[in-house]
Design an enzyme around this catalytic site. Structure first.
Site, PDB file in Angstrom:
ATOM      1  N   GLY A  64       0.915  -1.018   0.006  1.00  0.00           N
ATOM      2  CA  GLY A  64       0.689   0.399   0.646  1.00  0.00           C
ATOM      3  C   GLY A  64       0.680   0.869   0.145  1.00  0.00           C
ATOM      4  O   GLY A  64       2.196   1.080  -0.693  1.00  0.00           O
ATOM      5  N   SER A  65      -0.262   2.560   0.016  1.00  0.00           N
ATOM      6  CA  SER A  65       1.813   3.604   0.820  1.00  0.00           C
ATOM      7  C   SER A  65       2.190   3.764   2.037  1.00  0.00           C
ATOM      8  O   SER A  65       1.981   2.884   2.291  1.00  0.00           O
ATOM      9  CB  SER A  65      -0.289   5.104   0.277  1.00  0.00           C
ATOM     10  OG  SER A  65      -0.737   4.609   1.007  1.00  0.00           O
TER      11      SER A  65
END
Length: 146
Positions: A64-65
């Site tokens: 993810g981020s």
């Protein structure tokens, strides 16, 4: 009870123990974990509805981020963060998560932790000395969170 000693490298200092929660797939942050309770909310994840609170997380990598670090910082604020983390492949997301949540964390284990540690094992993570001690348990099941 069988004990296994594994040498590793420190990501963030500290010494904590707890029951292992093993993720065989990557761990997402933003939108994957509910910050107040530490419950995995990612749909279809192998540990959906399990809580990471006070567990020793064993996982291959973060996904993810960079919001991943903020989620772990917020979990520390709410008291729902893991006791420690064992990360097979460290990256900027998981390193930032360890630092922002001040969670004792290790990586670069001499043995792949995902092949040795099972959910329910008791794990002592001494990041200061670079040592993981695994005590195998008979029953590795965890209750689901409502």
């Amino acid at each position: 009870m069988e004990q296994i000693i594994i040498k590793c490298r420190c990501v963030y200092k500290g010494h904590k123990s707890g029951e292992a929660l093993v993720f065989h797939e990557g761990v997402g942050g933003w939108g994957s974990v509910e910050e107040c309770s530490g419950t995995v909310t990612e749909r279809g994840h192998e540990l959906q509805r399990k809580s990471v609170k006070d567990k020793v997380l064993v996982f291959p990598y973060a996904k993810g981020s960079c919001g991943w670090a903020k989620v772990f910082q917020n979990m520390a604020h709410f008291g729902s963060s893991p006791a420690a983390m064992i990360i097979r492949t460290i990256d900027n997301r998981s390193a930032l998560g360890a630092v922002t949540s001040r969670t004792p964390s290790v990586t670069d284990a001499e043995i792949d932790p995902l092949t040795v540690i099972e959910t329910g094992d008791w794990v002592d993570v001494n990041a200061d000395q670079g040592i993981i001690t695994v005590t195998k348990k008979e029953n590795g099941s965890l209750p689901e969170v409502d």
